[in-house]
Design a protein around this motif. Structure first.
Motif, PDB file in Angstrom:
ATOM      1  N   ASP A 392       0.828  -1.211   0.000  1.00 19.56           N
ATOM      2  CA  ASP A 392       0.000   0.000   0.000  1.00 19.56           C
ATOM      3  C   ASP A 392       0.860   1.257   0.000  1.00 19.56           C
ATOM      4  O   ASP A 392       0.572   2.235  -0.701  1.00 19.56           O
ATOM      5  CB  ASP A 392      -0.925   0.006   1.221  1.00 19.56           C
ATOM      6  N   ILE A 393       1.923   1.238   0.812  1.00 20.75           N
ATOM      7  CA  ILE A 393       2.826   2.396   0.877  1.00 20.75           C
ATOM      8  C   ILE A 393       3.434   2.649  -0.498  1.00 20.75           C
ATOM      9  O   ILE A 393       3.473   3.794  -0.973  1.00 20.75           O
ATOM     10  CB  ILE A 393       3.941   2.157   1.916  1.00 20.75           C
ATOM     11  N   CYS A 394       3.888   1.595  -1.138  1.00 24.26           N
ATOM     12  CA  CYS A 394       4.573   1.755  -2.427  1.00 24.26           C
ATOM     13  C   CYS A 394       3.621   2.205  -3.530  1.00 24.26           C
ATOM     14  O   CYS A 394       4.018   2.952  -4.434  1.00 24.26           O
ATOM     15  CB  CYS A 394       5.295   0.468  -2.806  1.00 24.26           C
ATOM     16  N   ARG A 395       2.354   1.789  -3.471  1.00 20.08           N
ATOM     17  CA  ARG A 395       1.385   2.311  -4.429  1.00 20.08           C
ATOM     18  C   ARG A 395       1.246   3.824  -4.267  1.00 20.08           C
ATOM     19  O   ARG A 395       1.190   4.574  -5.245  1.00 20.08           O
ATOM     20  CB  ARG A 395       0.037   1.624  -4.256  1.00 20.08           C
ATOM     21  N   GLY A 396       1.183   4.260  -3.014  1.00 19.81           N
ATOM     22  CA  GLY A 396       1.099   5.698  -2.761  1.00 19.81           C
ATOM     23  C   GLY A 396       2.315   6.440  -3.278  1.00 19.81           C
ATOM     24  O   GLY A 396       2.204   7.532  -3.845  1.00 19.81           O
ATOM     25  N   ILE A 397       3.491   5.854  -3.098  1.00 23.06           N
ATOM     26  CA  ILE A 397       4.726   6.484  -3.574  1.00 23.06           C
ATOM     27  C   ILE A 397       4.730   6.576  -5.096  1.00 23.06           C
ATOM     28  O   ILE A 397       5.184   7.580  -5.664  1.00 23.06           O
ATOM     29  CB  ILE A 397       5.957   5.725  -3.057  1.00 23.06           C
ATOM     30  N   GLU A 398       4.224   5.558  -5.755  1.00 24.06           N
ATOM     31  CA  GLU A 398       4.174   5.592  -7.217  1.00 24.06           C
ATOM     32  C   GLU A 398       3.323   6.753  -7.718  1.00 24.06           C
ATOM     33  O   GLU A 398       3.683   7.442  -8.676  1.00 24.06           O
ATOM     34  CB  GLU A 398       3.629   4.266  -7.752  1.00 24.06           C
ATOM     35  N   VAL A 399       2.190   6.986  -7.054  1.00 23.73           N
ATOM     36  CA  VAL A 399       1.348   8.122  -7.443  1.00 23.73           C
ATOM     37  C   VAL A 399       2.058   9.430  -7.121  1.00 23.73           C
ATOM     38  O   VAL A 399       2.079  10.367  -7.941  1.00 23.73           O
ATOM     39  CB  VAL A 399      -0.021   8.053  -6.734  1.00 23.73           C
ATOM     40  N   LEU A 400       2.663   9.513  -5.941  1.00 27.67           N
ATOM     41  CA  LEU A 400       3.372  10.726  -5.546  1.00 27.67           C
ATOM     42  C   LEU A 400       4.489  11.050  -6.525  1.00 27.67           C
ATOM     43  O   LEU A 400       4.653  12.207  -6.940  1.00 27.67           O
ATOM     44  CB  LEU A 400       3.954  10.553  -4.137  1.00 27.67           C
ATOM     45  N   ALA A 401       5.276  10.050  -6.904  1.00 27.50           N
ATOM     46  CA  ALA A 401       6.393  10.278  -7.825  1.00 27.50           C
ATOM     47  C   ALA A 401       5.900  10.829  -9.158  1.00 27.50           C
ATOM     48  O   ALA A 401       6.525  11.721  -9.750  1.00 27.50           O
ATOM     49  CB  ALA A 401       7.172   8.984  -8.035  1.00 27.50           C
ATOM     50  N   GLU A 402       4.772  10.324  -9.623  1.00 25.65           N
ATOM     51  CA  GLU A 402       4.231  10.812 -10.890  1.00 25.65           C
ATOM     52  C   GLU A 402       3.703  12.242 -10.753  1.00 25.65           C
ATOM     53  O   GLU A 402       3.854  13.058 -11.678  1.00 25.65           O
ATOM     54  CB  GLU A 402       3.127   9.874 -11.376  1.00 25.65           C
ATOM     55  N   VAL A 403       3.113  12.566  -9.604  1.00 25.36           N
ATOM     56  CA  VAL A 403       2.689  13.955  -9.357  1.00 25.36           C
ATOM     57  C   VAL A 403       3.894  14.885  -9.415  1.00 25.36           C
ATOM     58  O   VAL A 403       3.861  15.935 -10.079  1.00 25.36           O
ATOM     59  CB  VAL A 403       1.987  14.072  -7.984  1.00 25.36           C
ATOM     60  N   LEU A 404       4.961  14.513  -8.733  1.00 27.37           N
ATOM     61  CA  LEU A 404       6.158  15.357  -8.705  1.00 27.37           C
ATOM     62  C   LEU A 404       6.760  15.484 -10.100  1.00 27.37           C
ATOM     63  O   LEU A 404       7.205  16.570 -10.509  1.00 27.37           O
ATOM     64  CB  LEU A 404       7.187  14.786  -7.723  1.00 27.37           C
ATOM     65  N   ARG A 405       6.771  14.387 -10.835  1.00 28.30           N
ATOM     66  CA  ARG A 405       7.336  14.419 -12.183  1.00 28.30           C
ATOM     67  C   ARG A 405       6.555  15.379 -13.086  1.00 28.30           C
ATOM     68  O   ARG A 405       7.138  16.201 -13.790  1.00 28.30           O
ATOM     69  CB  ARG A 405       7.331  13.022 -12.796  1.00 28.30           C
ATOM     70  N   ARG A 406       5.239  15.282 -13.040  1.00 26.83           N
ATOM     71  CA  ARG A 406       4.418  16.127 -13.905  1.00 26.83           C
ATOM     72  C   ARG A 406       4.516  17.597 -13.519  1.00 26.83           C
ATOM     73  O   ARG A 406       4.519  18.473 -14.385  1.00 26.83           O
ATOM     74  CB  ARG A 406       2.966  15.656 -13.872  1.00 26.83           C
TER      75      ARG A 406
END
Length: 417
Positions: A392-406
């Motif tokens: 669950d933590i890593c799913r959240g990080i994946e979304v966060l990383a994409e937010v930061l990238r965009r």
């Protein structure tokens, strides 16, 4: 974008949990030696990221990955490392570790804007009676003198704690950041509730953050001999306090349909002796919600109860306001972006509010802000049983990383990771 390193995420969270003053759960109070040791350990673990590190005048720490244009306002993410007494290993830590892991994932990305990971000081109120202290100071929402009023018995003042940390309280204005200091801010956090788990959703996209009104109720009666003072002649401050504890509970329960809650979390009794009728009692009260009108009705009901108890029991009741934060709305455009990312990745999601306060609520003062929640088992938090799965933590990080990238990359330069 690089794949997430799930093992590193788990190892960093487990490593931070070892910095604790208690055998059960995690006890790492703000501005303590353990708080500093945990931070130093974490920075050593991620030294290979090559981040620029700076600390502001009140102890907040900023880890910067430079972008192509350093003149542009950076994109920011982060959370806190301090805990409540006998807390868990995920509250706050997921947001810091998650933001750092996102930078690992972005190592091969060409980012136009810089990205900063912020470690906020003193998000929890366990030590000094105020929550989100670092972000309040960073955004100019409070002064060290104001925050020093919550100092608890037997501890040094917040001003003294700042000095022990190596800060100069008089220079706190140097830490204040103005509007536009960041392009945006995103915080990843465990939900601290049961909604995501019970609905089977992987990601919570937060739209509103509840805010606490915190105050002390000082009840002053008369300290008398417990054996020689007849029941009808007592002015027992603790009996009056007990009635007010029930009044706080009733006032909030009457507003439960609006999501307002009320808690008495600390009771200070003087003289605190088994053979003395209590002469003075202080109740530390926390009322919070997302509806201003509902919060106001709850506070009014508590005030009326205090007047009634004082008159009926022959005691004096006074109120000392500690903080009166307002519920805040987060950025709709960033929320829509998070929804789009979840859809692309096939992650289930839920639009929701936060009943707990977070540093993100103050960051709204200086930049567009968003929050992402991940499930925590049984909704338990601020407790040794607090738990979030690594998946669950890593799913959240994946979304966060994409937010930061965009947010850090112009649309025309974005690559598909």
């Amino acid at each position: 974008m690089k794949k997430i390193n799930k093992e590193r995420v788990a190892e960093l969270l487990a490593g931070l949990a070892k910095f604790t003053a208690s055998e059960e759960g995690v006890t790492r109070l703000a501005y303590s030696a353990l708080d500093k040791e945990a931070q130093q350990w974490l920075l050593a673990q991620v030294a290979d990221l090559g981040l620029q590190v700076r600390e502001d005048a009140v102890g907040n720490v900023f880890l910067r990955r430079e972008g192509r244009d350093s003149a542009l306002p950076p994109v920011a993410s982060g959370s806190h490392l301090d805990s409540v007494i006998h807390g868990g290993a995920y509250d706050g830590m997921c947001g810091v570790v998650g933001a750092l892991e996102a930078l690992y994932m972005l190592q091969d990305e060409e980012l136009e804007r810089s990205v900063e990971v912020i470690i906020f000081r003193a998000e929890e109120s366990s030590r000094f009676g105020y929550a989100t202290m670092g972000s309040k100071l960073l955004t100019g929402s409070a002064t060290p003198e104001q925050l020093a009023r919550g100092t608890k018995k037997g501890d040094i003042s917040f001003i003294e704690a700042l000095k022990e940390w190596g800060c100069e309280p008089a220079a706190y204005k140097d830490a204040v950041l103005g509007e536009g200091a960041y392009k945006c801010f995103a915080e990843l956090h465990i939900e601290q509730g049961k909604v995501l788990e019970q609905t089977g959703k992987a990601i919570g996209i937060v739209h509103n953050i509840a805010a606490p009104t915190r105050f002390k109720l000082h009840i002053k009666g008369v300290a008398d001999h417990s054996g020689a003072t007849p029941m009808g002649m007592r002015r027992d401050a603790l009996v009056s306090a007990a009635k007010l504890i029930l009044a706080v509970n009733e006032a909030a329960t009457n507003e439960k349909a609006n999501g307002t809650v009320g808690t008495v979390g600390v009771v200070d009794i003087d003289p605190g002796s088994i053979n003395v009728v209590p002469g003075e009692v202080t109740l530390w009260v926390d009322v919070r919600g997302v509806d201003n009108a509902s919060i106001a009705r709850t506070l009014q009901a508590i005030s009326e109860a205090a007047e009634s108890v004082a008159a009926a029991n022959g005691v004096d009741v006074s109120t000392e306001l500690l903080t009166a934060d307002k519920p805040v709305a987060l950025d709709d455009a960033l929320a829509a972006q998070s929804e789009a990312i979840c859809v692309e990745k096939g992650f289930s999601f839920l639009h929701m509010n936060s009943g707990a306060g977070h540093d993100a609520m103050h960051m709204t003062k200086i930049c567009p802000t968003t929050m992402l929640f991940i499930p925590c088992r049984a909704g338990i938090s601020h407790n040794p049983a607090e738990y979030a799965s690594n998946e669950d933590i890593c799913r959240g990080i994946e979304v966060l990383a994409e937010v930061l990238r965009r947010e850090a990359t112009p649309r025309c330069r974005r690559s598909r990771g």
